[in-house]
Design a protein around this motif. Structure first.
Motif, short mmCIF file in Angstrom:
data_model
loop_
_atom_site.label_atom_id
_atom_site.label_comp_id
_atom_site.label_asym_id
_atom_site.label_seq_id
_atom_site.Cartn_x
_atom_site.Cartn_y
_atom_site.Cartn_z
N LYS A 123 4.83 -0.89 3.36
CA LYS A 123 4.16 0.28 2.82
C LYS A 123 5.20 1.25 2.25
O LYS A 123 6.34 1.28 2.71
CB LYS A 123 3.34 1.01 3.90
N TRP A 173 1.08 5.68 0.73
CA TRP A 173 0.46 6.83 1.37
C TRP A 173 1.13 8.10 0.88
O TRP A 173 2.24 8.08 0.35
CB TRP A 173 0.50 6.74 2.89
N PRO A 229 0.84 -1.19 0.00
CA PRO A 229 0.00 0.00 0.00
C PRO A 229 0.88 1.25 0.00
O PRO A 229 2.04 1.21 0.43
CB PRO A 229 -0.80 -0.12 1.31
N TRP A 235 0.19 -4.87 9.03
CA TRP A 235 0.33 -4.25 7.71
C TRP A 235 1.43 -4.94 6.91
O TRP A 235 2.43 -5.35 7.48
CB TRP A 235 0.69 -2.78 7.85
N ASP A 241 -3.65 7.13 3.33
CA ASP A 241 -3.41 6.08 2.34
C ASP A 241 -3.95 6.46 0.97
O ASP A 241 -4.99 7.13 0.85
CB ASP A 241 -4.06 4.77 2.79
#
Length: 440
Positions: free
Chosen positions: A375, A297, A295, A372, A327
């Motif tokens: 990221k 951000w 992911p 998570w 995000d």
């Protein structure tokens, strides 16, 4: 005054628990490479408005010849007018980074002393606006009377799901993507997954991308905006058709059934992977789940005019002090757009998604933890805020409770070491003009 190596070095910050030690001479090597790269930057183009020609259907299915190409909308605003409302644009010129002379001027002589004050960037700031709308809210604001979603669903084999309209329905016999109208209170992803479930019985698809929208007038004369999302089916499931369709087919993009609208054929072939070029290679949809999916951000970092960090205290005590950001969502064209959107939602500060006006301060790679996966984050420089601008920040009480201004020395005592190191790295990047690369 610092020497050229001090000015140009690329700050590599390793903050993860394993404690990576950089080899001797890494800073000098990075500095030399960074100086060389400056001359190449002028050729780099960031395309913030990619064209997407997608499904063009009346009543969410019917083709309309002669329509303009689809576009992935770009949020933009006139930076000199604080009351200018954001609007979704069609195609626009790409954003270009500054030319070689400007890069050398901005990153070299403009900041001769790394210990000096952070330069103030001119930016349009207003708290008299509403947060950026989501695509469906924007459609309503644009006077669109009807919205719909279609789903380009792929299987691990690379095949795409198509449905055939049943006898007695509008355009019976036409092959099409699953989809239909949105309902009040739904977002695009919810609407797409609901329509997919209603028309096929497939309830466990994974949405992977937002592909764009097109405006047209449907057969009833209503102004309609049709959105398209991509999704993937990780495991085989039985297709159960609704009465609207009488057959389905998992088709390869190069072998689509007929009849099918030309624009839908173009959409499928543009947004699906070609078959493997070499024997034994897996189709791209089957390969992608075997590699990390990180992911992303985006955030905007502000300082005060005297160099203090502008931080937001999270409503959730476990999150501590934060920057404005969040995000990346499916409908965000880029992490910069995410940062601008989140900044407006969390502070009321409105900024244009311009990489020249909001230069990159740091790229942050976060290792897996707390449930998570890995990221990747991007922090952009919002500039130095005046006291009046700081006082005018409008917080969302669901996310933040107060604005906190901290000096470099105060960061160590008011934030945990991990967050303090990250903020210090970003402050250094803002002061020197050299983006940071942070691993933590």
């Amino acid at each position: 005054m610092a020497d050229a190596g001090e000015l140009a070095r690329l700050r590599l910050v390793m903050l993860h628990s394993a404690g990576v030690t950089a080899p001797p001479g890494w800073e000098q090597t990075c500095a030399a490479r960074f100086r060389d790269r400056l001359a190449e930057q002028a050729a780099f183009v960031v395309d913030a408005a990619p064209e997407h020609r997608a499904d063009a259907r009346d009543d969410h299915h019917l083709p309309r010849p002669g329509r303009a190409p689809w576009h992935l909308g770009v949020i933009a605003a006139a930076p000199t007018n604080p009351t200018h409302r954001h609007r979704r644009l069609r195609a626009g010129p790409p954003h270009r980074v500054p030319d070689r002379e400007r890069l050398h001027r901005d990153l070299g002589s403009a900041h001769p002393d790394p210990s000096g004050p952070i330069p103030r960037l001119e930016c349009s700031v207003t708290t008299e606006i509403h947060p950026l709308p989501d695509p469906l809210a924007q459609a309503r604001a644009d006077g669109v009377e009807r919205t719909s979603t279609s789903v380009l669903l792929t299987a691990p084999s690379g095949r795409v799901l198509l449905l055939r309209r049943a006898p007695g329905t509008l355009q019976a016999g036409l092959w099409e993507l699953p989809g239909g109208g949105t309902e009040p209170g739904e977002d695009l992803v919810t609407a797409a997954l609901r329509e997919l479930d209603e028309e096929t019985g497939l309830a466990r698809a994974r949405v992977t991308a937002y592909l764009g929208f097109e405006d047209h007038t449907n057969s009833r004369g209503a102004r309609t905006r049709a959105f398209v999302v991509a999704a993937h089916l990780d495991h085989p499931q039985e297709v159960r058709l609704s009465p609207e369709h009488d057959d389905h087919r998992w088709a390869l993009p190069a072998d689509l059934p007929e009849p099918i609208a030309a624009h839908e054929t173009h959409l499928v072939r543009r947004h699906t992977a070609p078959p493997p070029a070499l024997p034994g290679h897996r189709p791209l949809p089957a390969y992608l789940p075997t590699i990390p999916a990180a992911p992303m951000w985006g955030s905007v970092f502000f300082t005060t005019e005297d160099g203090r960090a502008v931080l937001l205290r999270a409503t959730d005590p476990a999150k501590g002090l934060q920057w404005a950001g969040g995000d990346v969502e499916f409908t965000d064209p880029s992490p910069l757009h995410t940062a601008v959107r989140e900044c407006a939602e969390e502070t009321g500060i409105l900024l244009p998604p311009d990489p020249v006006r909001l230069p990159l301060l740091a790229t942050v790679f976060e290792q897996p933890g707390g449930g998570w996966p890995a990221k990747v984050g991007f922090t952009f420089h919002g500039g130095a805020l005046t006291p009046a601008q700081v006082a005018g920040i409008r917080l969302d009480p669901a996310e933040h409770t107060e604005v906190v201004l901290l000096t470099r020395d105060e960061l160590a005592t008011h934030t945990d070491p991990r967050r303090a190191q990250l903020t210090l790295a970003v402050l250094d990047a803002a002061r020197t003009g050299v983006p940071a690369y942070v691993v933590r």
